[in-house]
Motif scaffolding. Structure first.
Motif, short mmCIF file in Angstrom:
data_model
loop_
_atom_site.label_atom_id
_atom_site.label_comp_id
_atom_site.label_asym_id
_atom_site.label_seq_id
_atom_site.Cartn_x
_atom_site.Cartn_y
_atom_site.Cartn_z
N GLY A 181 1.24 -1.20 0.33
CA GLY A 181 0.06 0.05 -0.10
C GLY A 181 0.82 1.16 0.37
O GLY A 181 0.53 2.32 -0.82
N GLN A 182 1.97 0.90 0.56
CA GLN A 182 3.01 2.60 0.88
C GLN A 182 2.97 3.00 -0.68
O GLN A 182 3.55 3.73 -1.34
N VAL A 183 3.45 1.45 -1.40
CA VAL A 183 4.78 1.72 -2.27
C VAL A 183 3.45 2.74 -3.91
O VAL A 183 3.46 3.53 -4.13
N LEU A 184 2.54 1.78 -4.06
CA LEU A 184 1.18 2.27 -4.13
C LEU A 184 0.94 3.13 -4.24
O LEU A 184 0.49 4.45 -5.25
N LEU A 185 0.88 3.57 -2.66
CA LEU A 185 0.73 5.47 -2.86
C LEU A 185 1.68 6.42 -3.15
O LEU A 185 0.99 7.50 -3.55
N ASN A 186 3.14 6.00 -2.71
CA ASN A 186 3.66 6.81 -3.41
C ASN A 186 4.37 6.98 -4.79
O ASN A 186 4.00 7.14 -5.98
N LEU A 187 3.53 5.88 -5.57
CA LEU A 187 3.48 5.67 -7.36
C LEU A 187 2.72 6.86 -7.80
O LEU A 187 2.80 7.67 -8.60
N LEU A 188 1.46 7.11 -6.92
CA LEU A 188 0.26 7.92 -6.48
C LEU A 188 0.99 9.51 -7.12
O LEU A 188 0.38 9.97 -7.66
N ARG A 189 1.02 9.34 -5.95
CA ARG A 189 2.02 10.58 -5.32
C ARG A 189 2.44 11.09 -6.61
O ARG A 189 2.72 12.14 -7.06
N ALA A 190 3.91 10.38 -6.82
CA ALA A 190 4.77 10.66 -7.92
C ALA A 190 4.60 10.76 -9.00
O ALA A 190 4.96 11.60 -9.62
N HIS A 191 3.15 10.17 -9.05
CA HIS A 191 2.38 11.04 -11.10
C HIS A 191 1.50 12.16 -10.66
O HIS A 191 1.88 12.59 -11.89
N VAL A 192 1.54 12.35 -10.04
CA VAL A 192 0.29 14.51 -9.62
C VAL A 192 1.59 14.68 -9.44
O VAL A 192 1.86 16.01 -10.35
N SER A 193 2.55 14.08 -9.27
CA SER A 193 4.11 15.06 -9.01
C SER A 193 4.36 15.60 -10.28
O SER A 193 4.97 16.89 -11.14
N VAL A 194 4.41 14.31 -11.21
CA VAL A 194 5.58 14.54 -12.26
C VAL A 194 4.40 15.44 -13.40
O VAL A 194 4.86 16.09 -14.48
N SER A 242 -8.50 0.78 -4.67
CA SER A 242 -7.18 2.54 -4.19
C SER A 242 -7.17 3.56 -5.38
O SER A 242 -7.25 4.39 -5.67
N VAL A 243 -6.66 2.60 -6.83
CA VAL A 243 -6.11 4.07 -7.64
C VAL A 243 -7.62 4.88 -7.67
O VAL A 243 -7.71 5.92 -8.55
N LEU A 244 -8.87 3.90 -8.21
CA LEU A 244 -9.58 4.65 -9.27
C LEU A 244 -10.24 5.50 -8.07
O LEU A 244 -10.40 6.73 -8.14
N THR A 245 -10.57 4.90 -6.81
CA THR A 245 -10.63 6.24 -5.58
C THR A 245 -10.12 7.39 -5.60
O THR A 245 -10.39 8.40 -5.48
N PHE A 246 -8.55 7.14 -5.56
CA PHE A 246 -7.54 8.23 -5.99
C PHE A 246 -7.75 9.16 -6.31
O PHE A 246 -7.99 10.81 -6.13
N PHE A 247 -8.02 8.69 -7.36
CA PHE A 247 -7.85 9.99 -8.82
C PHE A 247 -9.39 10.41 -9.02
O PHE A 247 -9.52 11.72 -9.41
#
Length: 288
Positions: A181-194, A242-247
């Motif tokens: 879960g931590q890794v997936l969260l960091n990937l999504l955060r990184a996507h948003v930042s990029v 998790s991915v769809l909910t986040f976006f």
């Protein structure tokens, strides 16, 4: 025009182009860039990519750059890769039985009737994220005038699940449910930042930046309770929730079989929650 004139030996692997995953010397470009600011990878690789881009244009094929396709430099992994940051704070509070809510500014006080429990998030997550953002923006500055379509990550749920729960890919961890879960969260955060960083660069408003997601559901053939439970968790971890909910909402939720309260909101991006777009397109990988 011969293919041998366009590509170095062993450079082309199938038809998937990934800027740093571009030869048998995988990930050397990102490594070189971080060690030498302002320089992107090997000159041979840069020329090869430019030749490939010209070749696709000649054929009427529009190229797409994938910035992360399951691999990254060893030095980045040695620094913790996409595992660092909020995980330790989450683990510490979880040991006390305290559900938490993380914002862009760190851990916030609990909501509802729960006791307040405030911990500042570990800045190492942002530090490692910045490595990827710096790499991605440098690549865009090099190729943004040639390429319109950009992918930050290919199948982030697959990267997180297979590497940290199934143990089939590097780093080969088994049942690391919380770390996944931590890794997936960091990937999504990184996507948003990029996404935000590219949009702020010259030409960024013209570029189309998105993410490729694997839409998959595990539907049990048998009606045994343990099979139904496994299908549910596989769909949650490996699939879309998790991915769809986040976006959609800006909130990242995660859950494990050992939690009795259901998915917990571990992070909220207030700008996404307020309606800010962080995808120009959505890539769907669907396997049957």
């Amino acid at each position: 025009m011969e293919a041998a004139d366009l590509f170095p030996d062993k450079w082309m692997k199938g038809i998937a182009l990934s800027v740093y995953q571009n030869s048998s010397d995988t990930n050397s470009n990102w490594t070189t860039f971080i060690k030498r600011r302002g320089y992107l990878g090997q000159k041979q690789s840069i020329r090869a990519f430019q030749k490939a881009n010209d070749f696709w244009n000649m054929l009427g094929v529009e190229p797409m750059v994938t910035l992360h396709h399951f691999t990254h430099p060893q030095w980045f992994e040695d620094k913790g890769g996409f595992t660092k940051g909020l995980y330790d704070s989450i683990k510490d509070a979880s040991a006390l039985g305290l559900p938490m809510f993380i914002t862009e500014h760190g851990l916030a006080d609990e909501r509802d009737q729960h006791r307040a429990f405030t911990i500042r998030a570990n800045h190492a997550a942002a530090e490692n994220e910045e490595y990827f953002v710096s790499y991605s923006t440098r690549v865009f500055q090099e190729y943004g005038h040639r390429v319109r379509l950009w992918t930050t990550f290919n199948e982030p749920t697959c990267f997180a699940f297979v590497g940290y729960i199934a143990g089939l890919w590097c780093p080969g961890e088994l049942f690391g449910m919380q770390k996944c879960g931590q890794v997936l969260l960091n990937l999504l955060r990184a996507h948003v930042s990029v996404y935000r960083a590219i949009k702020a660069l010259p030409g960024g408003q013209v570029a189309r930046v998105g993410l490729v997601h694997q839409h998959i559901a595990f539907v049990p053939r048998d009606n045994w309770p343990w099979v139904r439970a496994l299908g549910k968790w596989m769909t949650f971890w490996f699939g879309s929730h998790s991915v769809l909910t986040f976006f959609k909402t800006g909130t990242f939720e995660w859950d494990t079989p050992f939690s009795s309260s259901g998915p917990k909101a571990l992070y909220t991006d207030a700008r996404i929650a307020a309606g800010e777009p962080v995808n120009d397109w959505w890539g769907i990988n669907y396997y049957s």
